[in-house]
Design a protein around this motif. Structure first.
Motif: not given
Length: 401
Positions: A239-244, A256-257
């Motif tokens: 849906h948005g921004l996802v980081y480790p 990351h996404l």
């Protein structure tokens, strides 16, 4: 000796930092003649135009550092700039997700660092992660509301247009003649010469070479790291921004996404040594540049210190299965078929003689010169305040001439 100057300030580099510097100079000192030299046929062809398009919040960076101060300030200014000029952008927020227990202390450290940097964060448990990202799995996360995305290439074009500077594209610099009592003369590949009172070096991947052409020893070398990306075939998974949770020993944020302004989702980057400063694939090899990197003592010291990390990054570069495994830590539903190769970028990373990876923006001055020697991510986010700082220094040098 009387010199016919073509401009007051001569900027080398037409990426977002160089153009923000030109913009800031003409805003701070109207009437100052600025010329920007860019070797490509248009602006923002390298780091600016080949990143993930994220407006970073500043949560990762050491409190008090230039990165922390300029990213926090720059994020707010970038959103305002995009809104003023109708440039595509969105403030989406992002999740930083811990997937292993060993990452939890680092995640909590980021919460504290965010608060020290004045960034509001919200701590989340697994159920709350699912409220933001139903397909993402983790033990805990933090939500950073000030992160966003934008079209940095459009920002660079607008800075060029609004600066009022003379922008010369296709202007490959081959020689610099600096005379402290007179100014700087720059010769391009086509034989043309431009004379200025002050030189500003915003050459990114080539900034150390430009500094040496000007007669200054920068004390570092740019070691290029390629970041490889994939596009997600099923963008509805994110849906948005996802980081480790990043490793604090490295300036890289990990795979990351990122849902961009076009609605597509990019995954990456990794970080592998490039075989050319503009080495966007393994097939691009420039022996002279490889030789220069190998000859720099810091390269060997860096390699000895971080070889284990490097092996993992190389493995993900040559193995799509390994890259998919890294993504599945955050997004278990992804499969190798979901990953479509996308354009890569190259990070201009400054490395000191002792092997230290420079972890902050680095701006140095010489006679008649200002050099921006380390400006990787989050430089696009922070470009407006970086530009003002470089402009302040350049105008100070100009006033003393």
């Amino acid at each position: 000796m009387r010199v016919a100057y073509d401009c007051d300030v001569l900027v080398i580099g037409g990426g977002i930092v160089g153009l923000a510097t030109a913009y800031a100079i003409t805003r701070a000192a109207p009437g100052t003649r600025v010329t920007v030299l860019e070797k490509e046929r248009g602006p923002a062809r390298h780091q600016t135009g080949r990143n993930s398009g994220v407006i970073h919040s500043g949560i990762y960076y050491r409190p008090g550092s230039l990165k922390a101060r300029y990213a926090v300030r720059g994020a707010a200014e970038m959103v305002k700039f995009c809104a003023e000029y109708d440039i595509a952008h969105a403030v989406t927020g992002k999740l930083i997700v811990a997937t292993e227990k060993a990452e939890l202390p680092r995640l909590h450290g980021l919460v504290q660092r965010g608060r020290e940097n004045g960034i509001p964060v919200r701590e989340l448990g697994p159920a709350q992660i699912a409220e933001y990202e139903p397909q993402v799995r983790g033990l805990a996360a933090i939500h950073v509301g000030t992160t966003g995305v934008c079209d940095f290439v459009a920002v660079a074009r607008q800075l060029a247009e609004s600066s009022g500077a003379e922008i010369r594209y296709g202007a490959q610099v081959v020689r610099i003649d600096r005379r402290p009592s007179l100014g700087v003369a720059v010769r391009m590949e086509d034989g043309a010469v431009v004379r200025g009172r002050v030189l500003v070096n915003c050459a990114g991947l080539h900034c150390d070479e430009i500094a040496r052409l000007a007669g200054d020893e920068p004390g570092m070398r740019i070691i290029p790291f390629r970041g490889e990306y994939y596009s997600l075939a099923r963008p509805e998974l994110v849906h948005g921004l996802v980081y480790p949770v990043p490793d604090p020993a490295f300036p890289f944020l990990g795979v990351h996404l990122t849902r961009g302004i076009d609605g597509g989702v990019h995954i990456g980057p990794n970080a592998v040594p490039a075989l050319a400063r503009e080495g966007y694939g393994w097939g691009v090899v420039r022996p002279r540049e490889v030789g220069a990197a190998v000859a720099w003592p810091g390269s060997w010291r860096m390699a000895r210190r971080h070889w284990r990390y490097g092996v993992g990054e190389l493995r993900r570069s040559v193995s799509k299965a390994a890259f998919t495994g890294a993504v599945r830590r955050l997004l278990p539903a992804v499969t190798p078929d979901d990953l479509i190769p996308a354009s890569a970028g190259v990070r201009a990373q400054a490395v000191l003689r002792d092997g230290t990876l420079v972890d902050d923006f680095l701006i140095e001055e010489g006679p008649r010169t200002v050099h921006v020697l380390n400006a990787p991510s989050p430089a696009a986010t922070a470009s407006l305040p970086i530009g003002r700082e470089v402009a302040r220094r350049a105008l100070g040098v100009l006033a003393g001439t």
